[in-house]
Write an enzyme that holds these catalytic residues in place. Structure first.
Site, short mmCIF file in Angstrom:
data_model
loop_
_atom_site.label_atom_id
_atom_site.label_comp_id
_atom_site.label_asym_id
_atom_site.label_seq_id
_atom_site.Cartn_x
_atom_site.Cartn_y
_atom_site.Cartn_z
N ASP A 42 0.81 -1.09 0.00
CA ASP A 42 -0.03 0.01 0.01
C ASP A 42 0.86 1.30 -0.14
OD1 ASP A 42 -2.59 1.49 0.62
OD2 ASP A 42 -1.17 2.23 2.03
N TYR A 47 2.56 10.06 -0.45
CA TYR A 47 3.78 9.48 0.32
C TYR A 47 5.23 9.82 -0.34
CZ TYR A 47 0.26 6.70 2.53
OH TYR A 47 -0.65 6.11 3.28
N LYS A 72 -3.21 5.73 -3.72
CA LYS A 72 -3.96 6.65 -3.40
C LYS A 72 -3.76 8.04 -4.15
CE LYS A 72 -3.75 5.15 1.18
NZ LYS A 72 -2.44 4.59 1.10
N HIS A 105 -7.72 9.57 -1.30
CA HIS A 105 -6.84 9.64 -0.09
C HIS A 105 -7.78 10.23 1.19
CE1 HIS A 105 -2.49 9.61 1.42
NE2 HIS A 105 -3.22 9.74 2.47
#
Length: 293
Positions: A42, A47, A72, A105
């Site tokens: 994931d 990120y 996401k 998200h």
């Protein structure tokens, strides 16, 4: 251990999370996870490590078809055309031709019309075969109700903060009502170290009730919490960059918690959110541009 999503796609229940994993550590963490037996990774555009996740998968030698990749869309890419392009950015960085699970998200309640448009783009990507399942993250019951009323496909997954100190039973209930899989981020309480959301918080890992259950089973508190999620039908995505801890977190399929154990962990819920409030409007989120692939 696999879970069948509401569209028939199967997904490994336990995955590796890479939130707050520095890009330079992510490739090795993904390699270590796949070597330990994980088949679900994931990540997220926000990120900043999708490229390294893809590299870790390639270096692992595990066939792409055997790895379930979840990522996401960040809020600055919400909107129909923008979200279609977000898929191109994600797939390009990961180096793949399709995504297994693509989710929004945040609900972005202050601009929910853009959230709806973004989800409609996910529906198009699903119809085109560019993604195998679609879903959401951090959606509360009213967000889900509003989304489902405006769109055609019920989300397959809702990824939320969930650990023994914060179990969100109302979200779990509406997820179950609609056949949406609840997926836990911060499944072993790592959110207690989330930056910027206060300092006065308890470490779930040090809880004496969890320690007692762990001692009775010869397992660690983290393993007990992950088993708690799995036995209650949730997906969990623990994060670590330590190869030994990554392997330890996957070693949860050889014991079973009793009904009393599960009830003891359920009873720890304090109802206090430690991460960001999904209903809070934060303008700065929309200022964070996601780089091109």
């Amino acid at each position: 251990m696999n879970i069948t999503l509401n569209n028939g796609v199967t997904m490994p229940a336990l995955g590796l999370g890479v939130f707050q994993s520095a890009p330079e550590q992510t490739t090795a963490a993904v390699e270590a996870a796949l070597a330990a037996g994980y088949r679900h990774i994931d990540t997220a555009a926000a990120y900043g490590n999708e490229r390294e996740v893809g590299e870790g998968i390639r270096r692992s030698g595990v066939d792409r078809s055997d790895v379930f990749i979840e990522t996401k869309v960040w809020v600055s890419d919400y909107g129909y055309d923008q979200t279609l392009h977000a898929w191109e950015k994600a797939a390009g960085k990961l180096g793949v031709g399709h995504l297994d699970l693509f989710i929004l998200h945040q609900p972005a309640p202050d601009r929910f019309e853009k959230t709806i448009a973004a989800y409609k783009a996910l529906e198009t990507l699903l119809a085109d075969g560019r993604v195998r399942a679609i879903g959401v993250s951090n959606f509360m019951p009213h967000h889900l109700t509003d989304l489902i009323a405006e769109t055609g496909i019920v989300p397959a997954v809702n990824q939320i903060e969930l650990h023994p100190y914060f179990t969100q039973p109302d979200v779990q209930a509406i997820d179950a009502e609609h056949g949406i899989l609840t997926q836990a981020w911060s499944p072993i309480g790592g959110i207690t170290f989330y930056p910027g959301w206060g300092e006065d918080r308890r470490n779930v890992m040090a809880d004496p009730v969890i320690a007692a259950v762990a001692g009775a089973h010869g397992k660690t508190p983290a393993q007990v919490m992950l088993r708690w999620h799995l036995q209650q039908g949730r997906s969990a995505i623990p994060k670590s960059t330590n190869p030994a801890r990554i392997a330890e977190n996957f070693d949860v399929f050889n014991f079973e918690l009793s009904a009393g154990d599960l009830a003891a962990l359920d009873a720890l819920d304090a109802g206090v959110r430690n991460g960001p409030d999904p209903d809070e409007a934060r303008e700065e989120r929309f200022a964070m541009a996601i780089p091109e692939a």
